[in-house]
Design a protein around this motif. Structure first.
Motif, PDB file in Angstrom:
ATOM      1  N   THR A  93      -4.552   2.909 -13.345  1.00  0.00           N
ATOM      2  CA  THR A  93      -4.665   2.352 -12.018  1.00  0.00           C
ATOM      3  C   THR A  93      -3.607   3.644 -11.138  1.00  0.00           C
ATOM      4  O   THR A  93      -4.111   3.224 -10.033  1.00  0.00           O
ATOM      5  CB  THR A  93      -3.614   0.643 -12.145  1.00  0.00           C
ATOM      6  OG1 THR A  93      -4.443  -0.123 -13.049  1.00  0.00           O
ATOM      7  CG2 THR A  93      -3.857   0.487 -10.990  1.00  0.00           C
ATOM      8  N   ARG A 140      -5.689   5.649 -10.142  1.00  0.00           N
ATOM      9  CA  ARG A 140      -7.312   4.840  -9.161  1.00  0.00           C
ATOM     10  C   ARG A 140      -6.239   5.626  -7.570  1.00  0.00           C
ATOM     11  O   ARG A 140      -7.444   5.184  -6.931  1.00  0.00           O
ATOM     12  CB  ARG A 140      -8.018   3.530  -9.540  1.00  0.00           C
ATOM     13  CG  ARG A 140      -8.613   3.505  -8.296  1.00  0.00           C
ATOM     14  CD  ARG A 140      -9.020   1.804  -9.273  1.00  0.00           C
ATOM     15  NE  ARG A 140      -8.183   0.942  -9.375  1.00  0.00           N
ATOM     16  CZ  ARG A 140      -7.359   0.076  -8.904  1.00  0.00           C
ATOM     17  NH1 ARG A 140      -7.851  -0.204  -7.576  1.00  0.00           N
ATOM     18  NH2 ARG A 140      -6.795  -0.528  -9.329  1.00  0.00           N
ATOM     19  N   TRP A 141      -4.890   5.445  -7.564  1.00  0.00           N
ATOM     20  CA  TRP A 141      -4.441   4.787  -6.344  1.00  0.00           C
ATOM     21  C   TRP A 141      -4.692   5.940  -5.781  1.00  0.00           C
ATOM     22  O   TRP A 141      -4.784   6.597  -4.653  1.00  0.00           O
ATOM     23  CB  TRP A 141      -3.267   4.507  -6.688  1.00  0.00           C
ATOM     24  CG  TRP A 141      -2.810   3.223  -7.151  1.00  0.00           C
ATOM     25  CD1 TRP A 141      -3.964   2.707  -6.971  1.00  0.00           C
ATOM     26  CD2 TRP A 141      -1.797   2.510  -7.456  1.00  0.00           C
ATOM     27  NE1 TRP A 141      -3.630   0.632  -7.354  1.00  0.00           N
ATOM     28  CE2 TRP A 141      -1.956   0.898  -7.411  1.00  0.00           C
ATOM     29  CE3 TRP A 141      -0.672   2.582  -8.387  1.00  0.00           C
ATOM     30  CZ2 TRP A 141      -0.802  -0.383  -7.799  1.00  0.00           C
ATOM     31  CZ3 TRP A 141       0.499   1.838  -7.954  1.00  0.00           C
ATOM     32  CH2 TRP A 141       0.486   0.555  -8.267  1.00  0.00           C
ATOM     33  N   HIS A 142      -4.558   7.107  -6.663  1.00  0.00           N
ATOM     34  CA  HIS A 142      -4.655   8.354  -6.204  1.00  0.00           C
ATOM     35  C   HIS A 142      -5.863   9.116  -6.200  1.00  0.00           C
ATOM     36  O   HIS A 142      -5.784   9.654  -4.993  1.00  0.00           O
ATOM     37  CB  HIS A 142      -3.943   9.242  -7.424  1.00  0.00           C
ATOM     38  CG  HIS A 142      -4.018  10.936  -6.927  1.00  0.00           C
ATOM     39  ND1 HIS A 142      -4.969  12.241  -7.108  1.00  0.00           N
ATOM     40  CD2 HIS A 142      -2.966  12.021  -6.287  1.00  0.00           C
ATOM     41  CE1 HIS A 142      -4.334  12.795  -6.854  1.00  0.00           C
ATOM     42  NE2 HIS A 142      -2.967  13.179  -6.454  1.00  0.00           N
ATOM     43  N   ARG A 143      -7.031   9.014  -6.510  1.00  0.00           N
ATOM     44  CA  ARG A 143      -7.855   8.941  -5.691  1.00  0.00           C
ATOM     45  C   ARG A 143      -8.490   8.729  -5.214  1.00  0.00           C
ATOM     46  O   ARG A 143      -8.756   9.023  -3.556  1.00  0.00           O
ATOM     47  CB  ARG A 143      -9.293   8.695  -6.921  1.00  0.00           C
ATOM     48  CG  ARG A 143      -9.425   9.641  -8.424  1.00  0.00           C
ATOM     49  CD  ARG A 143     -10.427   9.065  -9.113  1.00  0.00           C
ATOM     50  NE  ARG A 143     -10.908   7.957  -9.708  1.00  0.00           N
ATOM     51  CZ  ARG A 143     -10.361   7.222 -10.574  1.00  0.00           C
ATOM     52  NH1 ARG A 143      -9.140   7.326 -11.480  1.00  0.00           N
ATOM     53  NH2 ARG A 143      -9.805   6.014 -10.967  1.00  0.00           N
ATOM     54  N   ASN A 144      -8.015   7.524  -4.308  1.00  0.00           N
ATOM     55  CA  ASN A 144      -8.539   6.811  -2.766  1.00  0.00           C
ATOM     56  C   ASN A 144      -6.926   7.456  -2.617  1.00  0.00           C
ATOM     57  O   ASN A 144      -7.330   7.705  -0.861  1.00  0.00           O
ATOM     58  CB  ASN A 144      -7.840   4.988  -3.564  1.00  0.00           C
ATOM     59  CG  ASN A 144      -9.199   4.599  -4.387  1.00  0.00           C
ATOM     60  OD1 ASN A 144      -9.701   4.529  -4.269  1.00  0.00           O
ATOM     61  ND2 ASN A 144      -8.015   3.636  -4.351  1.00  0.00           N
ATOM     62  N   LEU A 145      -6.070   7.242  -2.673  1.00  0.00           N
ATOM     63  CA  LEU A 145      -5.309   8.163  -1.469  1.00  0.00           C
ATOM     64  C   LEU A 145      -5.864   9.526  -0.683  1.00  0.00           C
ATOM     65  O   LEU A 145      -5.888   9.996   0.014  1.00  0.00           O
ATOM     66  CB  LEU A 145      -3.868   8.780  -2.009  1.00  0.00           C
ATOM     67  CG  LEU A 145      -2.976   9.493  -1.447  1.00  0.00           C
ATOM     68  CD1 LEU A 145      -2.757   8.513  -0.474  1.00  0.00           C
ATOM     69  CD2 LEU A 145      -1.801   9.229  -2.371  1.00  0.00           C
ATOM     70  N   ARG A 173       1.819   1.912  -3.442  1.00  0.00           N
ATOM     71  CA  ARG A 173       1.181   2.725  -4.184  1.00  0.00           C
ATOM     72  C   ARG A 173       0.869   4.455  -3.620  1.00  0.00           C
ATOM     73  O   ARG A 173       0.107   5.175  -4.819  1.00  0.00           O
ATOM     74  CB  ARG A 173      -0.355   1.862  -3.868  1.00  0.00           C
ATOM     75  CG  ARG A 173      -0.110   0.611  -4.527  1.00  0.00           C
ATOM     76  CD  ARG A 173      -1.697   0.052  -4.273  1.00  0.00           C
ATOM     77  NE  ARG A 173      -1.931  -1.592  -4.039  1.00  0.00           N
ATOM     78  CZ  ARG A 173      -2.374  -2.646  -3.899  1.00  0.00           C
ATOM     79  NH1 ARG A 173      -2.605  -2.500  -2.986  1.00  0.00           N
ATOM     80  NH2 ARG A 173      -2.102  -3.985  -4.343  1.00  0.00           N
ATOM     81  N   PRO A 190       0.642  -1.415   0.023  1.00  0.00           N
ATOM     82  CA  PRO A 190       0.350  -0.083   0.145  1.00  0.00           C
ATOM     83  C   PRO A 190       0.542   1.331   0.298  1.00  0.00           C
ATOM     84  O   PRO A 190       0.206   2.349  -0.650  1.00  0.00           O
ATOM     85  CB  PRO A 190      -0.645  -0.112   1.289  1.00  0.00           C
ATOM     86  CG  PRO A 190      -0.887  -1.309   1.538  1.00  0.00           C
ATOM     87  CD  PRO A 190       0.123  -2.567   1.274  1.00  0.00           C
ATOM     88  N   LYS A 193      -8.955  10.004  -0.705  1.00  0.00           N
ATOM     89  CA  LYS A 193     -10.465  10.013  -0.476  1.00  0.00           C
ATOM     90  C   LYS A 193      -9.987   9.905   1.224  1.00  0.00           C
ATOM     91  O   LYS A 193     -10.976  10.360   2.245  1.00  0.00           O
ATOM     92  CB  LYS A 193     -10.945   9.229  -1.200  1.00  0.00           C
ATOM     93  CG  LYS A 193     -12.370   8.784  -0.479  1.00  0.00           C
ATOM     94  CD  LYS A 193     -13.519   7.197  -1.150  1.00  0.00           C
ATOM     95  CE  LYS A 193     -13.189   7.488  -2.795  1.00  0.00           C
ATOM     96  NZ  LYS A 193     -13.699   5.849  -3.173  1.00  0.00           N
ATOM     97  N   ARG A 194      -9.236   8.867   1.080  1.00  0.00           N
ATOM     98  CA  ARG A 194      -8.821   8.856   2.442  1.00  0.00           C
ATOM     99  C   ARG A 194      -8.291   9.825   3.398  1.00  0.00           C
ATOM    100  O   ARG A 194      -8.659   9.876   4.300  1.00  0.00           O
ATOM    101  CB  ARG A 194      -8.016   7.588   2.500  1.00  0.00           C
ATOM    102  CG  ARG A 194      -8.272   5.780   1.985  1.00  0.00           C
ATOM    103  CD  ARG A 194      -7.219   5.390   2.814  1.00  0.00           C
ATOM    104  NE  ARG A 194      -6.629   4.703   1.767  1.00  0.00           N
ATOM    105  CZ  ARG A 194      -5.610   4.733   0.789  1.00  0.00           C
ATOM    106  NH1 ARG A 194      -6.730   3.543   0.374  1.00  0.00           N
ATOM    107  NH2 ARG A 194      -4.354   4.709   0.291  1.00  0.00           N
TER     108      ARG A 194
END
Length: 366
Positions: free
Chosen positions: A83, A86-91, A57, A54, A93-94
């Motif tokens: 990909t 998408r990792w950046h969007r999840n980062l 990423r 993680p 968001k968290r």
């Protein structure tokens, strides 16, 4: 994860410092060498995907996303540009979630006790919609939005709109229990081979039983006389004023005259559906109890013997037999005071037999 991410970030920061004294030609050569190594690695992996932690990423997302989608497509990466995005969007968001938690909770959840109260009001008042329930909560000093009441009901599978106006048969019986009598015939056979018909009535609320009599020929005149006697007994006891309904089936043994007699006393006759004994479940359950505790355990010689046994069982049922619906009390006897631990040790219990030991009754010694 945070420790590993910090370690990777510091390591790459020092690596970036190492690039400062390098010339552009040296950097280009290093980039070509890294590209070739990456091509060799991808050739060895084939269709397999590389395992990334993680923190790997997160670091790649933080470093590469500022380049933009077009620049990412020009790079030779182990993963696709989509990909990485998408990792950046999840980062992100968290990060927003953590920020919102640090600012404090958003819209608070409805207190569990309020949710239970809303569902209770809906269950006890089937005709109330969510607006009516919201008004009742306001009278109780509970500030809650009407939409919240709607949501609570909807999640519980209860129709929020006031469409729950139909009263079920079970609800009717429960709400009118103090005003309902139930009547039924029970058949049995004596040792002489004669079929006997027992007519009984039970009061829904108190579970008190009235055995009106037994006969070999339940003609209309006999049934009419039994109903008149029942009304006189209820009037003498002062219970007739509370009775408003008598539930019975459509047996041909009941004459039409008894409905007129009951109507004159202010009691309405309610007929059950055809072949629907559950609509008269209270008396049907008592019939089963009568058979299990008396008729199936005792041989009845003749009609006189049967009447004697029924009188004894009626006294036992009304004065001693406990009921779950009455919190373990008997229909005509309240529960005694609870004994203290010291009294229990000195307690003496006597047994009284009825009908030759078929029925047992236990009492405290005086």
């Amino acid at each position: 994860m945070l420790v590993r991410f910090a370690y990777l970030a510091v390591t790459h920061a020092f690596g970036m410092l190492r690039l400062l004294p390098m010339t552009d030609r040296e950097k280009d050569v290093e980039i070509l060498a890294l590209r070739h190594q990456l091509a060799v690695l991808q050739r060895q992996l084939g269709d397999r995907r590389p395992r990334l932690w993680p923190e790997d990423r997160a670091l790649l997302a933080a470093l590469l996303v500022p380049l933009g989608r077009a620049a990412l497509r020009r790079l030779r990466l182990l993963v696709s540009p989509d990909t990485v995005l998408r990792w950046h969007r999840n980062l992100v968001k968290r990060r927003h979630v953590r920020a919102s938690m640090s600012r404090g909770p958003g819209r608070p959840r409805t207190v569990a006790s309020i949710r239970r109260l809303v569902l209770r009001l809906a269950a006890e008042n089937p005709s109330w919609g969510y607006r009516r329930i919201h008004g009742e909560l306001a009278l109780l000093g509970i500030s809650i939005a009407p939409s919240t009441v709607w949501e609570i009901l909807k999640r519980a599978g209860v129709e929020p709109a006031p469409l729950r106006v139909s009263v079920t048969w079970a609800d009717f019986l429960r709400s009118q229990a103090k005003a309902i009598l139930a009547m039924d015939f029970i058949e049995t056979v004596t040792l002489t081979g004669v079929r006997q018909y027992i007519l009984a009535v039970i009061h829904h609320a108190s579970r008190r039983v009235h055995i009106l009599g037994t006969t070999t020929h339940p003609i209309h005149a006999w049934v009419t006389r039994a109903v008149r006697n029942l009304l006189m007994d209820l009037e003498d006891a002062g219970h007739l004023v509370r009775v408003r309904f008598l539930v019975r089936d459509r047996d041909a043994k009941y004459p039409a005259l008894i409905d007129e007699i009951l109507s004159g006393a202010g009691v309405a006759t309610v007929l059950t559906g055809v072949r629907m004994p559950r609509m008269n479940a209270i008396i049907e359950r008592w019939v089963r109890t009568l058979r299990a505790e008396l008729l199936d355990r005792m041989l009845m010689w003749n009609e006189a013997h049967l009447r004697h046994a029924l009188r004894e069982y009626e006294r036992h049922y009304n004065l001693h037999r406990t009921h779950r619906s009455l919190a373990a009390a008997a229909p005509l006897r309240a529960l005694p005071l609870v004994l203290e631990p010291g009294q229990i040790e000195r307690l003496t219990v006597h047994r009284r037999d009825r009908l030759g030991g078929i029925l047992h009754e236990y009492q405290r010694a005086a």
